[in-house]
Design a protein around this motif. Structure first.
Motif, short mmCIF file in Angstrom:
data_model
loop_
_atom_site.label_atom_id
_atom_site.label_comp_id
_atom_site.label_asym_id
_atom_site.label_seq_id
_atom_site.Cartn_x
_atom_site.Cartn_y
_atom_site.Cartn_z
N ALA A 226 0.06 4.21 2.54
CA ALA A 226 0.56 3.78 4.08
C ALA A 226 1.90 4.26 4.10
O ALA A 226 2.34 4.67 5.14
CB ALA A 226 0.09 2.35 4.28
N ALA B 22 1.78 4.66 13.47
CA ALA B 22 1.96 6.04 13.26
C ALA B 22 2.71 6.59 14.57
O ALA B 22 3.52 7.64 14.28
CB ALA B 22 0.51 6.65 13.39
N ASP C 299 0.71 -0.99 0.02
CA ASP C 299 -0.05 -0.08 -0.07
C ASP C 299 0.86 1.02 -0.01
O ASP C 299 1.53 1.40 1.17
CB ASP C 299 -0.76 -0.01 1.11
CG ASP C 299 -2.06 1.00 1.17
OD1 ASP C 299 -1.64 2.20 0.61
OD2 ASP C 299 -3.36 0.87 1.58
N PHE D 223 -5.66 6.28 8.65
CA PHE D 223 -6.73 6.07 7.53
C PHE D 223 -7.91 5.46 7.99
O PHE D 223 -7.82 4.53 9.19
CB PHE D 223 -6.32 5.71 6.43
CG PHE D 223 -4.90 5.93 5.74
CD1 PHE D 223 -5.13 6.93 4.70
CD2 PHE D 223 -3.75 5.69 6.00
CE1 PHE D 223 -4.10 7.48 3.96
CE2 PHE D 223 -2.57 6.31 5.33
CZ PHE D 223 -2.84 7.23 4.63
N LYS E 81 -4.85 0.75 6.47
CA LYS E 81 -3.92 0.38 5.53
C LYS E 81 -3.02 -0.43 6.32
O LYS E 81 -1.75 -0.06 6.55
CB LYS E 81 -3.34 1.50 5.06
CG LYS E 81 -4.39 2.23 4.21
CD LYS E 81 -3.62 3.51 3.45
CE LYS E 81 -4.76 4.27 2.70
NZ LYS E 81 -5.48 3.41 1.61
N ARG F 261 -6.05 -4.18 13.32
CA ARG F 261 -5.53 -3.46 12.04
C ARG F 261 -5.42 -2.11 12.54
O ARG F 261 -4.60 -1.23 12.35
CB ARG F 261 -6.07 -3.54 10.98
CG ARG F 261 -5.65 -4.92 10.25
CD ARG F 261 -6.57 -5.02 8.92
NE ARG F 261 -6.69 -6.69 8.66
CZ ARG F 261 -6.92 -6.97 7.31
NH1 ARG F 261 -6.77 -5.99 6.29
NH2 ARG F 261 -6.73 -8.41 7.13
N SER G 87 2.38 7.87 4.17
CA SER G 87 1.84 8.56 5.58
C SER G 87 2.89 8.23 6.86
O SER G 87 2.86 8.81 7.75
CB SER G 87 0.62 7.70 6.09
OG SER G 87 0.96 6.70 6.54
N LEU G 88 4.00 7.18 6.45
CA LEU G 88 5.08 7.01 7.24
C LEU G 88 6.31 7.96 7.03
O LEU G 88 7.63 7.40 7.49
CB LEU G 88 5.36 5.40 7.45
CG LEU G 88 4.03 4.68 8.01
CD1 LEU G 88 4.34 3.26 7.92
CD2 LEU G 88 4.03 5.23 9.37
N ARG H 233 -0.83 10.82 10.00
CA ARG H 233 -2.22 10.60 10.13
C ARG H 233 -2.30 9.15 9.92
O ARG H 233 -1.60 8.36 9.33
CB ARG H 233 -2.78 11.26 8.90
CG ARG H 233 -2.36 11.08 7.52
CD ARG H 233 -3.18 9.89 6.83
NE ARG H 233 -4.64 10.12 6.65
CZ ARG H 233 -5.28 10.49 5.84
NH1 ARG H 233 -4.63 10.92 4.58
NH2 ARG H 233 -6.83 10.63 5.99
#
Ligand SMILES: Nc1ncnc2c1ncn2[C@@H]1O[C@H](COP(=O)(O)OP(=O)(O)OP(=O)(O)O)[C@@H](O)[C@H]1O
Ligand SMILES: [Mg+2]
Lengths: 329, 327
Positions: A194, B194, A191, B114, B118, B186, A197-198, B112
């Motif tokens: 994802a 995060a 993905d 989701f 994910k 998950r 976002s990291l 952020r």
């Protein structure tokens, strides 16, 4: 029927030049598709770039062989960048389309009449491999490995270089895929968002993957050209890419040795079937087909085998059944 | 208990900041970490987000609530670089952030999660966690080839990941593929991952959706803990009990706009909020006259609709439709 002949031919092709070429091509694809999830359908272009770089540098321009190798590697990087810059930001299927088109463009350019002086048109280029075989440490003669298989000294030299390249590529991939770098690639396959976002630059990693796999593909191109001492444009059609995918899926994608074992088995099986059929026809065991029909029939049988493989062992020979199970969730 | 006291103090501290603040949309905060101005995002004719001004107080837990389709997720997407706003600007720690790509936003400390989780299915839970760590030496191509360069850092990262997994009760799953986790697990993994980034501002999109109530309680504890560690939390949530429990401040969105802000205890009795949730369920009781007014409106709308024979757009009736009252 001569069973010794059938098996010796099969084993010879399982470790022969074809197996080496497709192993390298599929190792490159494994980086793209297996680890990063990039659908590159233009692997043939990277092989063409490698093969033609040596041929043109040495034969057309009369420059040193190793310069040709360097140019081939460089051009593979350039091709990867050219393919990647416009497409890697887009959805995955765009890369597939663009790479198919790019591979065809490369093939059509090198076979074009306008550039015949440089690339040799449809006949391709010969007489560029002398310095390579000049380095051959094997004295002339027939080399028997075990009791039933044997190669001449030229093939021995190509195979030695080829399998060293395969081993080296596998080792590099092994190191990379165990590292955090490889972890990012595998995560991108799962993905992209994802991963973004990291805090990882997804575009940059995809590009690195495309370049790495492309460069390994160009190694396959070198071996392709040198083993035949000739290059022809139509050897680098999309078919080549599809066989490389077959090899990859047969062995198991995202496995270090998947492409290598896949390639060996693919070529051994193909030759086993065709020699077996030829022998059977010649000795009158099979009467309803002729020797000329064996060629197409072996591919039908290989196709059938693949279908069965995908049904009963979709993860390939080396794959992990648990991973396939995840897709169903 | 020292720790408990400290927690209480932080909470009090965070809430004291908000005491006496006006409940107007876009009200200025004493020390905002995130300041948003005029962010607009349109999808064709639909204006999904149109936020004039909003500020997020540093070190607080701010809830972002609103009916389905209010634009909360789209708003998150604009702020975190996952989508390109049509216009507007916003600053994070005083730094202008519009046009900054998603991975850079994360690196700057704004991370952020989701709404649709994910999980990286074919990576193990532990690998998922490790991926979150920043500035990894082994993530550069050449250094990756020499394990001795990154081994030590990898060990530190693993240690931190194990700690977080323990906190989120996922330590037993560390070797499993993330794809084998349940939906709620998950959510937990994504939140823990995060945190591996060590963000300053955590933006959680419905972190508790699908997590069982017992675990929700402990998750709430984690979120409060983040504030304790000095992080700022902005989260989207539909469950008002939860919002009341952990948030210091609530921002309400409806139809793309911020329509009200306020402390969690009183925000749900705000007229504007009740209006916004009308048509959807809402747990604040209506006043008698309000109810009468709505009934009258609904009747008028029905009459008008019958008269126009469906000439009116669907949107006009939505705001006045009233759900059947359960006895
Ligand atoms: N990519 C898109 N294309 C078109 N319309 C979109 C897109 N993304 C969101 N929208 C629309 O924007 C509006 C806001 O959607 P959004 O997902 O932000 O709502 P939300 O507040 O997160 O709702 P929920 O509480 O249900 O998650 C919706 O009407 C949605 O249909
Ligand atoms: Mg949403």
């Amino acid at each position: 029927m001569d069973w010794t002949l059938i098996f010796s031919r099969a084993v010879e092709s399982g470790i022969g030049t074809e197996a080496v070429i497709y192993a390298l091509a599929a190792i490159g694809l494994n980086v793209h598709f297996g680890y990063t999830g990039l659908l590159n359908f233009g692997q043939a272009a990277f092989l063409a770039v490698g093969a033609y770089a040596i041929a043109v540098t040495v034969s057309t321009f009369g420059l040193p062989f190793f310069l040709g190798v360097g140019i081939g590697l460089l051009l593979a990087v350039v091709l990867a960048l050219l393919l990647g810059i416009p497409t890697l930001r887009l959805r995955a299927d765009y890369l597939a389309i663009v790479t198919i088109a790019a591979a065809e463009i490369v093939r059509l350019v090198v076979r074009s009449v306008a550039l015949e002086e440089t690339f040799g048109g449809t006949d391709g280029i010969q007489a560029f491999s002398d310095s390579f075989y000049g380095l051959n440490p094997y004295p002339a003669g027939q080399y028997n490995l075990g009791s039933i298989i044997g190669f001449d000294e030229r093939t021995m030299w190509v195979l030695t270089v080829g399998w060293v390249l395969v081993a080296a590529s596998c080792f590099v991939i092994y190191l990379l895929m165990k590292s955090p770098w490889g972890r990012v690639l595998k995560a991108i396959r799962e993905d992209e968002d994802a991963v973004r976002s990291l805090g990882k630059n997804v575009f940059s990693y995809k590009m690195q993957s495309l370049v790495l796999g492309g460069v390994i593909g160009s190694l396959a191109g070198f071996i392709f050209a040198l083993s035949r001492s000739a290059v022809q444009p139509d050897l680098f059609s999309t078919e080549l890419t599809f066989y490389a995918y077959t090899v990859l899926i047969l062995g198991g994608a995202a496995r270090i040795l998947g492409p290598v074992v896949g390639s060996a088995i693919f070529w051994a099986l193909l030759v086993l079937i065709s020699t077996g059929l030829e022998e059977a026809v010649n000795s009158g065991v099979i009467t309803f087909i002729t020797v000329n029909q064996v060629g197409p029939i072996r591919f039908m049988l290989v196709g059938l085998g693949l279908i069965l493989l995908l049904i009963f062992r979709p993860q390939g020979i080396f794959g992990d059944k648990r991973e396939i199970a995840l897709d169903a969730r | 208990m020292h720790a408990d006291e400290a927690v209480a103090n932080r909470k009090d501290g965070a809430q004291a900041v908000f005491a006496g603040l006006a409940t107007e949309p876009g009200v200025a905060k004493p020390d905002p970490i995130l300041v948003v101005d005029n962010v607009v995002r349109r999808f064709g004719g639909l204006t999904a987000v149109d936020v004039a001004h909003v500020e997020i107080q540093r070190g607080s837990i701010t809830a972002l609530i609103g009916p389905n389709g209010a634009g909360k997720t789209t708003f998150f997407n604009q702020l975190t670089g996952f989508d390109n706003a049509d216009s507007g600007e916003w600053t994070f720690n005083g730094r202008r952030m519009n046009g900054v790509s998603a991975h850079k936003v994360a690196r700057l400390g704004m991370v952020r999660t989701f709404q649709l989780t994910k999980a990286l299915s074919k990576l193990t839970v532990l690998e998922n966690m490790r991926l979150g760590a920043q500035n990894q030496l082994g993530e550069s191509f050449l250094r990756a080839l020499i394990p001795s360069l990154w081994r030590k850092q990898e060990d530190e990262i693993t240690e931190r990941a194990e700690e977080l997994l323990q906190r989120f009760k996922l330590d037993a799953k560390r070797g499993d593929f993330a794809g084998s986790l349940s939906g709620g697990q998950r959510k937990l993994l994504e939140m823990a991952r995060a945190l591996m980034v060590k963000p300053e501002l955590v933006m959680l999109d419905e972190p508790m959706a699908g997590v069982n109530p017992a675990l929700t309680q402990s998750l709430l504890g984690h979120v409060k803990d983040l504030r304790q560690q000095g992080m700022t939390v902005l989260f989207v949530e539909h469950d008002m009990d939860m919002v009341r429990d952990i948030s210091d401040w609530v921002i309400v969105m409806a139809q793309g706009k911020v329509i009200a802000e306020g402390p969690p205890d009183t925000i749900m009795s705000d007229d504007r909020v009740i209006d916004a949730y009308l048509g959807a369920h809402h747990d604040a009781p209506l006043s008698a006259e309000e109810e009468e007014r709505q009934l009258a409106e609904a009747e008028a709308a029905l009459v008008a609709e019958a008269g126009l024979a469906s000439g009116a757009g669907p949107n006009e009736t939505v705001t006045t439709r009233k759900e059947p009252v359960d006895e």
